[in-house]
Design an enzyme around this catalytic site. Structure first.
Site, PDB file in Angstrom:
ATOM      1  N   GLU A  55       0.866  -1.196   0.000  1.00 38.90           N
ATOM      2  CA  GLU A  55       0.000   0.000   0.000  1.00 38.90           C
ATOM      3  C   GLU A  55       0.894   1.234   0.000  1.00 38.90           C
ATOM      4  O   GLU A  55       1.898   1.269   0.719  1.00 38.90           O
ATOM      5  CB  GLU A  55      -0.870  -0.028   1.277  1.00 38.90           C
ATOM      6  CG  GLU A  55      -1.572   1.268   1.572  1.00 38.90           C
ATOM      7  CD  GLU A  55      -2.366   1.227   2.893  1.00 38.90           C
ATOM      8  OE1 GLU A  55      -2.696   0.132   3.396  1.00 38.90           O
ATOM      9  OE2 GLU A  55      -2.637   2.323   3.412  1.00 38.90           O
ATOM     10  N   GLU A  78      -2.477  11.735   3.342  1.00 40.95           N
ATOM     11  CA  GLU A  78      -3.334  11.270   4.440  1.00 40.95           C
ATOM     12  C   GLU A  78      -3.229  12.246   5.608  1.00 40.95           C
ATOM     13  O   GLU A  78      -2.155  12.764   5.916  1.00 40.95           O
ATOM     14  CB  GLU A  78      -2.874   9.883   4.909  1.00 40.95           C
ATOM     15  CG  GLU A  78      -3.774   9.265   5.967  1.00 40.95           C
ATOM     16  CD  GLU A  78      -3.403   7.810   6.282  1.00 40.95           C
ATOM     17  OE1 GLU A  78      -2.250   7.419   6.053  1.00 40.95           O
ATOM     18  OE2 GLU A  78      -4.288   7.081   6.770  1.00 40.95           O
TER      19      GLU A  78
END
Ligand SMILES: *[C@@H]1O[C@H](CO)[C@@H](O)[C@H](O)[C@H]1NC(C)=O
Ligand SMILES: *[C@@H]1O[C@H](CO)[C@@H](O)[C@H](O)[C@H]1NC(C)=O
Ligand SMILES: *[C@@H]1O[C@H](CO)[C@@H](O)[C@H](O)[C@H]1NC(C)=O
Ligand SMILES: *[C@@H]1O[C@H](CO)[C@@H](O)[C@H](O)[C@H]1NC(C)=O
Ligand SMILES: *[C@@H]1O[C@H](CO)[C@@H](O)[C@H](O)[C@H]1NC(C)=O
Ligand SMILES: *[C@@H]1O[C@H](CO)[C@@H](O)[C@H](O)[C@H]1NC(C)=O
Length: 355
Positions: free
Chosen positions: A132, A137
Site C-alpha cells: 500500500e 493522508e
C-alpha cells in the site's frame, strides 16, 4: 496475460526516470473509471456509509463542479440520530498500475476538520502482500500531510533516503508492527494539508512507483514546476528535485513487496486512526462520534476533495496500465483486431481461390 507481458518487459527494458502519459482522470469523465464502495466502512471502522455511484451523484457527494473539477465529499446537510453513520465517498480505480508508474494528482482542496480522515492512496489486489502506498493522508486538525507505505515484514524506511523531510514517524513498513501505522514521513510544509493547503491554491502530489524506490513530491501551487502545470505528454522525474519522502529499494525491495496498485480516494470519519482517543485529543476537543459526526452538519463544510486531475504516466518502453473490469481492455482490443485482420486475409484467399 497482460500482467505476464508487463513482468517480462520489466526484464527486457532498463527502467529510467522518463515517463509518458498513459491514463487520465479529469473533466466530465473523471468518475467514469472508478468503482464506488457502496457499503459501510467495514475496512477501518469509520462512522460512515460509502455511497454508491448513483446515490453519490444524486446527493452531490461526488460530482463535477462548474469549474470542471471533481468534488468528493462528506454529507454536510443531514442531521443524524444516535447510532447513524454519515454518508461519504470511497472510490477505487478500475485499472491497476504496475511498477514503472507515476501518478500525478492536482488538487485545490483536501478534506479536513475534527473527525475527518481523508486519504489519496493506492493498494494492491491482495493486502498486505501487494503493498500500500499512501500519498496523502491526514486526520482531524493535524497540520501536515503524512506519506506512508504498508507492507509485509521486511520493508523499512532507510535512514539515508534521498528526501527533503526530516520528520520520520516510524521506519518499519510492516502492517503488523506498531498497530499498522506503516513507515510514515510527514511533510514539514504547512501548506501540504488543511486550510493552509486550500489558501495556497492547493498543489500537486507526484508519486513515483519505480523499481529503484518509491518517492513522493509535493508542490504547493506557487511552486508547481512548469512540467506539471499543463497536460504534458511526458514527464522526467529527475527534473523534479529532491522528493519530500523516499523509500529506496535497498531497504524495501519494490518488486518483492509491491504488486500493481489501484488508486483510491476516500474520506472516513473517526475509526481506527482519527477516532483513536489519544490521536483525536491531540488536535480536537470532545468525542469524535458524539460531538462531531452527530454534531451540526456544518462540521463537514470543509470535508471535501476538489481534484483538477489525476494523471498516470508509464516508464518509457513499458505499458504499466492493467485495464480493469468494466473498461474495454486494450489487450482484448488488440486481439479483436488481429481476429478481424485474420478473417479479412482468410476472405481474400478464399476469394482468390473461388475467382
Ligand atoms: C465489507 O463488506 C462487503 C460487502 O458486504 C464484503 O464483500 C467485504 O468482504 C467486507 N470487507 C471486510 C473487510 O469485512
Ligand atoms: C544507504 O545505506 C545502505 C545501507 O543501509 C547502503 O547500502 C547504501 O549504500 C547507502 N546509500 C548511500 C547513498 O549512502
Ligand atoms: C507550521 O505550523 C506550525 C503550527 O501552527 C507553526 O508552529 C510553524 O511555525 C509553521 N511553519 C511554517 C514554516 O510556517
Ligand atoms: C511551502 O509552501 C509554501 C506556500 O505555498 C511555499 O511558498 C514554500 O516554498 C513551501 N516550502 C517548501 C520547503 O517547500
Ligand atoms: C491530455 O493529453 C492526453 C494525451 O496525452 C489527451 O488524450 C487528453 O485528452 C488531454 N487532456 C486534456 C484535458 O486536454
Ligand atoms: C456544505 O459545504 C459546502 C462547502 O463545502 C457549502 O457550499 C454548502 O453550502 C454546505 N451545505 C449546507 C447545507 O450548508
Amino acid at each position: 496475460m497482460k500482467q505476464v507481458l508487463v513482468t517480462l518487459c520489466m526484464v527486457c527494458f532498463s527502467v529510467g526516470t522518463s515517463y509518458h502519459a498513459s491514463k487520465e482522470f479529469s473533466g466530465k469523465t473523471f468518475f467514469d473509471d472508478w468503482l464506488f464502495y457502496d457499503d459501510v466502512d467495514n475496512l477501518t471502522n469509520g462512522m460512515v456509509v460509502f455511497a454508491s455511484a448513483s446515490s453519490a451523484a444524486k446527493t452531490k457527494l461526488a460530482y463535477i463542479n462548474s469549474a470542471g473539477n471533481a468534488i468528493m465529499r462528506v454529507d454536510n446537510t443531514t442531521t443524524l440520530k444516535l447510532g447513524q453513520k454519515r454518508n461519504s465517498v470511497r472510490i477505487s480505480s478500475k485499472d491497476r498500475f504496475a511498477v514503472g508508474s507515476v501518478w500525478v494528482a492536482d488538487m485545490l482542496h483536501v478534506p479536513f476538520g475534527c473527525s475527518t480522515w481523508p486519504a489519496f492512496w493506492s493498494q494492491a489486489e491482495v493486502w498486505p502482500e501487494g503493498g500500500e502506498i499512501d500519498t496523502f493522508e491526514g486526520v482531524n486538525q493535524i497540520g501536515q500531510n503524512t506519506m506512508s507505505l504498508h507492507t509485509e515484514p521486511g520493508c523499512t524506511h532507510q535512514a539515508n533516503a534521498t528526501q527533503s523531510s526530516t520528520i520520520i514517524n516510524t521506519i518499519d513498513c510492516d502492517s503488523r508492527a506498531n498497530a499498522n501505522s506503516g513507515c510514515g514521513v510527514a511533510d514539514p510544509n504547512n501548506s501540504s494539508y488543511g486550510a493552509p493547503f486550500a489558501r495556497a491554491g492547493g498543489g500537486v502530489f507526484v508519486t513515483e512507483f519505480a523499481e529503484t524506490g518509491i518517492s513522493v513530491w509535493f508542490f504547493s501551487r506557487q511552486s508547481v514546476p512548469s512540467t506539471l502545470q499543463n497536460n504534458a505528454s511526458t514527464l522526467d522525474t529527475s527534473t523534479l528535485g529532491l522528493p519530500v519522502a523516499n523509500w529506496p529499494t535497498a531497504s524495501c525491495a519494490i518488486n518483492q513487496y509491491f504488486a500493481p496498485q489501484r488508486l483510491i480516494f476516500d474520506i472516513t470519519l473517526c475509526g481506527d486512526f482519527a477516532g483513536q482517543s489519544s490521536v483525536f485529543a491531540k488536535t480536537c476537543p470532545g468525542l469524535c462520534y458524539e460531538d462531531w459526526v452527530l454534531g451540526p452538519p456544518s462540521n463537514f463544510d470543509d470535508a471535501y476533495f476538489e481534484v483538477q486531475s489525476v494523471r498516470v504516466y508509464s516508464a518509457d518502453g513499458l505499458d504499466t496500465v492493467i485495464v480493469g473490469s468494466g473498461a474495454f481492455s486494450r489487450w482484448t482490443g488488440r486481439l479483436w483486431w488481429v481476429g478481424v485482420v485474420g478473417v479479412l486475409i482468410g476472405m481474400h484467399f478464399d476469394f482468390g481461390h473461388v475467382v
